[in-house]
Design a protein around this motif. Structure first.
Motif, PDB file in Angstrom:
ATOM      1  N   THR A 185      47.188   1.383 -50.312  1.00  0.00           N
ATOM      2  CA  THR A 185      48.075   0.689 -51.247  1.00  0.00           C
ATOM      3  C   THR A 185      47.191   0.032 -52.301  1.00  0.00           C
ATOM      4  O   THR A 185      45.973  -0.058 -52.127  1.00  0.00           O
ATOM      5  CB  THR A 185      48.953  -0.339 -50.510  1.00  0.00           C
ATOM      6  OG1 THR A 185      49.936  -0.840 -51.390  1.00  0.00           O
ATOM      7  CG2 THR A 185      48.127  -1.465 -49.935  1.00  0.00           C
ATOM      8  N   ARG A 186      47.790  -0.423 -53.372  1.00  0.00           N
ATOM      9  CA  ARG A 186      47.012  -1.085 -54.425  1.00  0.00           C
ATOM     10  C   ARG A 186      46.930  -2.583 -54.152  1.00  0.00           C
ATOM     11  O   ARG A 186      47.927  -3.217 -53.849  1.00  0.00           O
ATOM     12  CB  ARG A 186      47.645  -0.841 -55.782  1.00  0.00           C
ATOM     13  CG  ARG A 186      47.557   0.606 -56.228  1.00  0.00           C
ATOM     14  CD  ARG A 186      47.875   0.752 -57.696  1.00  0.00           C
ATOM     15  NE  ARG A 186      48.060   2.128 -58.076  1.00  0.00           N
ATOM     16  CZ  ARG A 186      47.080   2.958 -58.417  1.00  0.00           C
ATOM     17  NH1 ARG A 186      45.836   2.549 -58.402  1.00  0.00           N
ATOM     18  NH2 ARG A 186      47.337   4.201 -58.761  1.00  0.00           N
ATOM     19  N   GLU A 209      54.099  -3.097 -46.309  1.00  0.00           N
ATOM     20  CA  GLU A 209      54.370  -3.007 -47.742  1.00  0.00           C
ATOM     21  C   GLU A 209      55.823  -2.604 -47.998  1.00  0.00           C
ATOM     22  O   GLU A 209      56.484  -2.021 -47.139  1.00  0.00           O
ATOM     23  CB  GLU A 209      53.444  -1.964 -48.399  1.00  0.00           C
ATOM     24  CG  GLU A 209      51.967  -2.318 -48.350  1.00  0.00           C
ATOM     25  CD  GLU A 209      51.314  -1.999 -47.017  1.00  0.00           C
ATOM     26  OE1 GLU A 209      50.180  -2.435 -46.813  1.00  0.00           O
ATOM     27  OE2 GLU A 209      51.911  -1.319 -46.172  1.00  0.00           O
ATOM     28  N   LYS A 263      55.335   1.813 -51.785  1.00  0.00           N
ATOM     29  CA  LYS A 263      54.154   1.141 -52.332  1.00  0.00           C
ATOM     30  C   LYS A 263      52.843   1.670 -51.765  1.00  0.00           C
ATOM     31  O   LYS A 263      51.772   1.191 -52.131  1.00  0.00           O
ATOM     32  CB  LYS A 263      54.228  -0.376 -52.088  1.00  0.00           C
ATOM     33  CG  LYS A 263      55.353  -1.049 -52.837  1.00  0.00           C
ATOM     34  CD  LYS A 263      55.157  -0.933 -54.329  1.00  0.00           C
ATOM     35  CE  LYS A 263      56.251  -1.664 -55.081  1.00  0.00           C
ATOM     36  NZ  LYS A 263      56.108  -1.525 -56.524  1.00  0.00           N
ATOM     37  N   ALA A 306      56.519   2.247 -46.064  1.00  0.00           N
ATOM     38  CA  ALA A 306      55.588   1.984 -47.164  1.00  0.00           C
ATOM     39  C   ALA A 306      55.321   3.239 -47.985  1.00  0.00           C
ATOM     40  O   ALA A 306      55.201   3.176 -49.209  1.00  0.00           O
ATOM     41  CB  ALA A 306      54.283   1.413 -46.624  1.00  0.00           C
TER      42      ALA A 306
END
Length: 145
Positions: free
Chosen positions: A55-56, A69, A73, A127
């Motif tokens: 994920t970022r 998340e 995402k 997620a």
């Protein structure tokens, strides 16, 4: 009459249908310090394999997904990232990777340090979002002639 049995290995990659993969135009840079799990190796020699769920972070770098998340995402890394690769090995990149946001994948072929078939948690599936379709790999193809 003699029969010949040939076994072909399948499912060595996590992609079940490469044409279905949804790529993100901009990939990302991996934040190596966040990959602390022993399965990635030790600092200075980490290997983060393609198919790792990321994920970022707030600074837009890629970190391991926790499974908490929001839907959609998380992403799958499209290539290996090798910290300090040996010259001439041709493995890994310079900490950047492309990302997959959807497609048909073999869930049990995603990277796992234990070598056992992987089953994603419901949190990781959430997620990753609804753009992924999960299949079990077939393992091998046996042809008898």
């Amino acid at each position: 009459m003699s029969r010949t049995v040939t076994t072909y290995g399948l499912g060595v990659k996590f992609t079940a249908d490469e044409q279905s993969l949804q790529r993100i135009a901009l990939g990302g840079t991996v934040k190596l310090a966040s990959f602390t799990d022993a399965k990635f190796g030790t600092a200075g020699s980490r290997v983060i394999p393609a198919g790792t769920i990321v994920t970022r972070d707030t600074d837009k770098t890629l970190i391991p997904a926790a499974g908490t998340e929001a839907a959609g995402k998380a992403f799958l890394m499209a290539s290996d990232v090798v910290e300090n690769p040996l010259p001439g090995t041709g493995r890994g990149s310079d900490l950047t990777t492309g990302l997959y946001a959807g497609g048909v994948i073999y869930e049990d072929q995603l990277p796992d340090a234990t070598g056992t078939p992987k089953v994603l948690s419901s949190g990781l599936k959430t997620a990753l979002g609804t753009n992924f379709i999960y299949q079990a790999s077939q393992g091998s193809l046996v042809v008898t002639e």
